[in-house]
Design a protein around this motif. Structure first.
Motif, mmCIF file in Angstrom:
data_model
loop_
_atom_site.group_PDB
_atom_site.id
_atom_site.type_symbol
_atom_site.label_atom_id
_atom_site.label_comp_id
_atom_site.label_asym_id
_atom_site.label_seq_id
_atom_site.Cartn_x
_atom_site.Cartn_y
_atom_site.Cartn_z
ATOM 1 N N GLN A 115 0.844 -1.193 0.000
ATOM 2 C CA GLN A 115 0.000 0.000 0.000
ATOM 3 C C GLN A 115 0.888 1.255 0.000
ATOM 4 O O GLN A 115 1.702 1.450 0.897
ATOM 5 C CB GLN A 115 -0.928 0.000 1.214
ATOM 6 C CG GLN A 115 -1.890 -1.185 1.260
ATOM 7 C CD GLN A 115 -2.889 -1.176 0.116
ATOM 8 O OE1 GLN A 115 -3.316 -0.110 -0.354
ATOM 9 N NE2 GLN A 115 -3.259 -2.366 -0.353
ATOM 10 N N LEU A 152 -7.911 0.557 -7.661
ATOM 11 C CA LEU A 152 -7.134 1.564 -6.937
ATOM 12 C C LEU A 152 -8.010 2.783 -6.691
ATOM 13 O O LEU A 152 -8.726 3.243 -7.591
ATOM 14 C CB LEU A 152 -5.889 1.961 -7.731
ATOM 15 C CG LEU A 152 -5.003 3.074 -7.135
ATOM 16 C CD1 LEU A 152 -3.533 2.801 -7.420
ATOM 17 C CD2 LEU A 152 -5.385 4.451 -7.670
ATOM 18 N N GLY A 164 -16.438 2.469 -2.764
ATOM 19 C CA GLY A 164 -15.342 1.772 -2.115
ATOM 20 C C GLY A 164 -14.683 0.768 -3.037
ATOM 21 O O GLY A 164 -15.334 0.166 -3.892
ATOM 22 N N VAL A 165 -13.377 0.565 -2.843
ATOM 23 C CA VAL A 165 -12.645 -0.330 -3.731
ATOM 24 C C VAL A 165 -12.994 -1.792 -3.451
ATOM 25 O O VAL A 165 -13.129 -2.605 -4.372
ATOM 26 C CB VAL A 165 -11.120 -0.080 -3.598
ATOM 27 C CG1 VAL A 165 -10.740 1.283 -4.151
ATOM 28 C CG2 VAL A 165 -10.658 -0.206 -2.146
ATOM 29 N N THR A 166 -13.166 -2.148 -2.189
ATOM 30 C CA THR A 166 -13.495 -3.529 -1.847
ATOM 31 C C THR A 166 -14.881 -3.909 -2.346
ATOM 32 O O THR A 166 -15.083 -4.992 -2.921
ATOM 33 C CB THR A 166 -13.401 -3.743 -0.332
ATOM 34 O OG1 THR A 166 -12.073 -3.449 0.104
ATOM 35 C CG2 THR A 166 -13.750 -5.183 0.039
ATOM 36 N N ARG A 207 -12.417 5.579 -8.872
ATOM 37 C CA ARG A 207 -11.689 4.324 -8.663
ATOM 38 C C ARG A 207 -11.195 3.834 -10.021
ATOM 39 O O ARG A 207 -11.948 3.872 -11.011
ATOM 40 C CB ARG A 207 -12.605 3.275 -8.029
ATOM 41 C CG ARG A 207 -12.963 3.545 -6.581
ATOM 42 C CD ARG A 207 -14.217 2.805 -6.166
ATOM 43 N NE ARG A 207 -15.405 3.340 -6.812
ATOM 44 C CZ ARG A 207 -16.619 2.793 -6.721
ATOM 45 N NH1 ARG A 207 -16.798 1.693 -6.018
ATOM 46 N NH2 ARG A 207 -17.647 3.335 -7.343
ATOM 47 N N THR A 238 -3.011 6.034 -1.422
ATOM 48 C CA THR A 238 -3.801 5.151 -2.293
ATOM 49 C C THR A 238 -4.301 3.954 -1.495
ATOM 50 O O THR A 238 -3.740 3.600 -0.451
ATOM 51 C CB THR A 238 -2.979 4.635 -3.482
ATOM 52 O OG1 THR A 238 -1.934 3.783 -3.010
ATOM 53 C CG2 THR A 238 -2.401 5.787 -4.295
ATOM 54 N N GLU A 239 -5.345 3.337 -2.006
ATOM 55 C CA GLU A 239 -5.845 2.067 -1.484
ATOM 56 C C GLU A 239 -6.010 1.120 -2.667
ATOM 57 O O GLU A 239 -6.715 1.444 -3.631
ATOM 58 C CB GLU A 239 -7.179 2.243 -0.766
ATOM 59 C CG GLU A 239 -7.721 0.940 -0.189
ATOM 60 C CD GLU A 239 -9.081 1.111 0.475
ATOM 61 O OE1 GLU A 239 -9.569 0.126 1.058
ATOM 62 O OE2 GLU A 239 -9.645 2.230 0.391
ATOM 63 N N VAL A 240 -5.325 -0.010 -2.600
ATOM 64 C CA VAL A 240 -5.346 -0.975 -3.701
ATOM 65 C C VAL A 240 -5.901 -2.305 -3.174
ATOM 66 O O VAL A 240 -5.446 -2.812 -2.145
ATOM 67 C CB VAL A 240 -3.951 -1.187 -4.301
ATOM 68 C CG1 VAL A 240 -4.009 -2.229 -5.420
ATOM 69 C CG2 VAL A 240 -3.381 0.120 -4.825
ATOM 70 N N VAL A 241 -6.876 -2.854 -3.900
ATOM 71 C CA VAL A 241 -7.452 -4.149 -3.571
ATOM 72 C C VAL A 241 -7.385 -5.029 -4.812
ATOM 73 O O VAL A 241 -7.664 -4.566 -5.930
ATOM 74 C CB VAL A 241 -8.914 -4.009 -3.098
ATOM 75 C CG1 VAL A 241 -9.562 -5.390 -2.926
ATOM 76 C CG2 VAL A 241 -8.981 -3.239 -1.791
ATOM 77 N N THR A 297 -6.790 8.170 -1.425
ATOM 78 C CA THR A 297 -7.226 8.409 -0.047
ATOM 79 C C THR A 297 -6.682 9.690 0.551
ATOM 80 O O THR A 297 -7.175 10.162 1.567
ATOM 81 C CB THR A 297 -6.772 7.245 0.859
ATOM 82 O OG1 THR A 297 -5.338 7.191 0.879
ATOM 83 C CG2 THR A 297 -7.333 5.921 0.358
#
Length: 544
Positions: A330, A538, A513-515, A480, A334-337, A541
């Motif tokens: 991470q 991605l 949300g990414v999730t 996203r 950023t937030e990557v799932v 944040t």
């Protein structure tokens, strides 16, 4: 059998002369045959029609040539032209029409023999016995051919099974087809797992519990301990657990309760299989047991192949999963799932991969697919992913990275191509540069319910073609970036553009949300796919 050792047969005698009719009947009865008498062709046809409906056609028809309502030749021709009576052998007889031409007419009409009467009783009896014997041999040969045809069709179904469960179902259905009764098939895996199939004719409202299955497994292992090949045996009720078959229907044989078993193992150490039928299911031929044994052997060979494939696939999938990163790094801001789902169990592993790597210009996200489905494709995928990690240490331009990977494939894997989409995102500004090599372009999904594909395209990796300039876009904090492999949406017979539009609509309607975006898309498209699935989402944040 008759007292003189001859097989009981039924003879139809068609003769308009009463004395001759009864004399022939007496001669044939003395030889142990049952006799039906008819005084005309019409009477014979009525009798044959009634016996056909009752399933009790005569074994031989002895027909006088000179009948009053039609000639014996014409009656024979009618019998042979009707599917109902075509297999009834005909013996013509005559006291008047005895010339060679008459004999030829009788044979041309379909008759099997021609008698000149009066004749010695022994001659009449011998001719009838010979004709009946030949008819039985033909009938037995045709029945055997029918059994072998059903066996061949069943073995083809068994060999076409794609997994042990399908194999068990096919083996149970095939046993049912051969025995004309309910059947169950059991395949024991090396890990102790049991795969069971039941034929539709089993017709039981509830299934046996786990204890019954364990009892079957122990019984099969005990019988086949130290044995390979095929074994046939009978398991009485105390050994065979109840519930797999219904009790014997009314009017049955009243034989002992239990199950007839055909067991087989292809070789030592391989999984044994068991084909089971209830004791009251006798089949329609004395060879039924032998045919079921052959089916058990074919099932054992197919089980060895399928179980070996499942083990190899499990090893390969374990290896493939080890190739992919267990945790995505991470990058601040950023937030990557990511999500990865292998294809359905009857498909080889593929070369799908993903990556999220820090660079001097921001986070590099990548998703790609080495063309092909094999361990070789997965191995090349690992090389591409590790080469990308090495190249991005001192390079962040996605176009340059794609060019270097293209050169690497040309040098070390000249017969391999791959699709790849690279995106470099600056968390501070949202500036995103995308270089696409024959892959599905990324989707920009906003929280306001809008999803748009980026106009980013380029040739596959491995072709040595020029790379276009990267596509640039500004990623907003509410956006996203979605990247997927084609295994998520590609469906045989459906245009890819249609599938991409379905993906865009589903992404636009997904929760924020990414999730949630990943989970929603997998729920919509990720069932029973023929290809591996990889997703990467991605989101920014830093400014939220």
């Amino acid at each position: 059998m008759s007292a003189n050792g001859k097989a009981d047969t039924t003879i139809l005698v068609v003769d308009d002369t009463a004395a001759s009719r009864y004399a022939l009947g007496a001669v044939l009865r003395r030889d142990g045959h049952r006799v039906i008498l008819a005084a005309s062709a019409g009477e014979a046809l009525v009798e044959l029609d009634a016996r056909h409906r009752a399933g009790d056609l005569p074994d031989v028809a002895l027909i006088d040539v000179g009948l009053p309502d039609m000639s014996g030749f014409e009656l024979c021709r009618r019998l042979k032209e009707s599917p109902q009576t075509a297999l009834v052998p005909v013996v013509h007889f005559s006291a008047a029409r005895v010339a060679p031409a008459d004999r030829c007419r009788g044979l041309d009409a379909g008759g099997e023999a021609y008698l000149t009467v009066p004749a010695e009783p022994e001659e009449i009896q011998a001719v009838v016995r010979a004709v009946a014997r030949g008819a039985r041999h033909r009938s037995d040969a045709e029945a055997q051919a029918g059994h072998l045809t059903r066996l061949a069709e069943t073995i083809l179904d068994v060999q076409s099974a794609r997994c042990p469960r399908e194999l068990a179902d096919a083996a149970a259905a095939g046993t049912d087809r051969l025995t004309h009764g309910p059947a169950a098939a059991f395949i024991l895996g090396d890990d102790g797992a049991m795969h069971r199939g039941l034929s539709r004719r089993r017709a039981s409202a509830s299934l046996p519990d786990d204890g019954a299955h364990d009892a079957v497994a122990r019984l099969v292992l005990r019988i086949m301990s130290g044995h390979v090949g095929v074994r046939s045996t009978f398991a009485p009720a105390p050994l065979w657990p109840p519930g797999f078959f219904q009790p014997e229907p009314p009017g049955g044989t009243g034989g002992p309760e239990g199950a007839r078993l055909a067991l087989a193992r292809s070789r030592e150490g391989c999984a044994p299989v068991c084909l089971a039928t209830p004791s009251y299911a006798q089949g329609t031929s004395p060879d039924t047991g032998r045919l079921v044994g052959r089916l058990a052997h074919a099932t054992a060979l197919a089980a060895e192949r399928l179980l070996m494939y499942e083990m190899e696939r499990h090893i390969a999938l374990t290896l493939q999963r080890s190739f992919l990163p267990a945790h995505v790094p991470q990058v601040p801001g950023t937030e990557v799932v990511v999500r990865y789902e292998p294809a359905s169990s009857d498909t080889e592993i593929g070369g799908d991969f993903y990556a999220a790597l820090p660079t001097s210009a921001g986070v590099l996200t990548a998703i790609g697919d080495v063309v092909g489905h094999s361990l070789g494709a997965a191995t090349v995928m690992v090389e591409v992913r590790h080469a990308l990690r090495a190249y991005c240490v001192d390079e962040s331009d996605p176009r340059v990275l794609a060019h270097r990977l293209d050169k690497m494939l040309q040098r070390y894997h000249p017969d391999v191509t791959a699709t790849l989409c690279l995106a470099v995102v600056d968390p501070a500004t949202g500036r995103t540069r995308v270089s696409n090599a024959g892959h599905i372009p990324p989707l920009i999904v906003s929280d306001s319910g809008v999803a748009t594909y980026l106009e980013a395209c380029g040739p596959l990796l491995g072709l040595g073609l020029d790379r276009p300039k990267p596509t640039e876009v500004l990623l907003r904090p509410t956006d996203r970036l979605l990247m997927v492999t084609d295994g998520l949406i590609e469906t045989r017979g459906v245009d890819l553009a249609v599938s991409m539009e379905q993906l865009r609509t589903a992404a636009a309607n997904a929760p924020g949300g990414v999730t949630s975006l990943c989970d929603t898309l997998l729920a919509c498209f990720g069932h029973d796919r023929d290809d591996d699935i990889a997703l990467l989402v991605l989101g920014l944040t830093g400014n939220r």
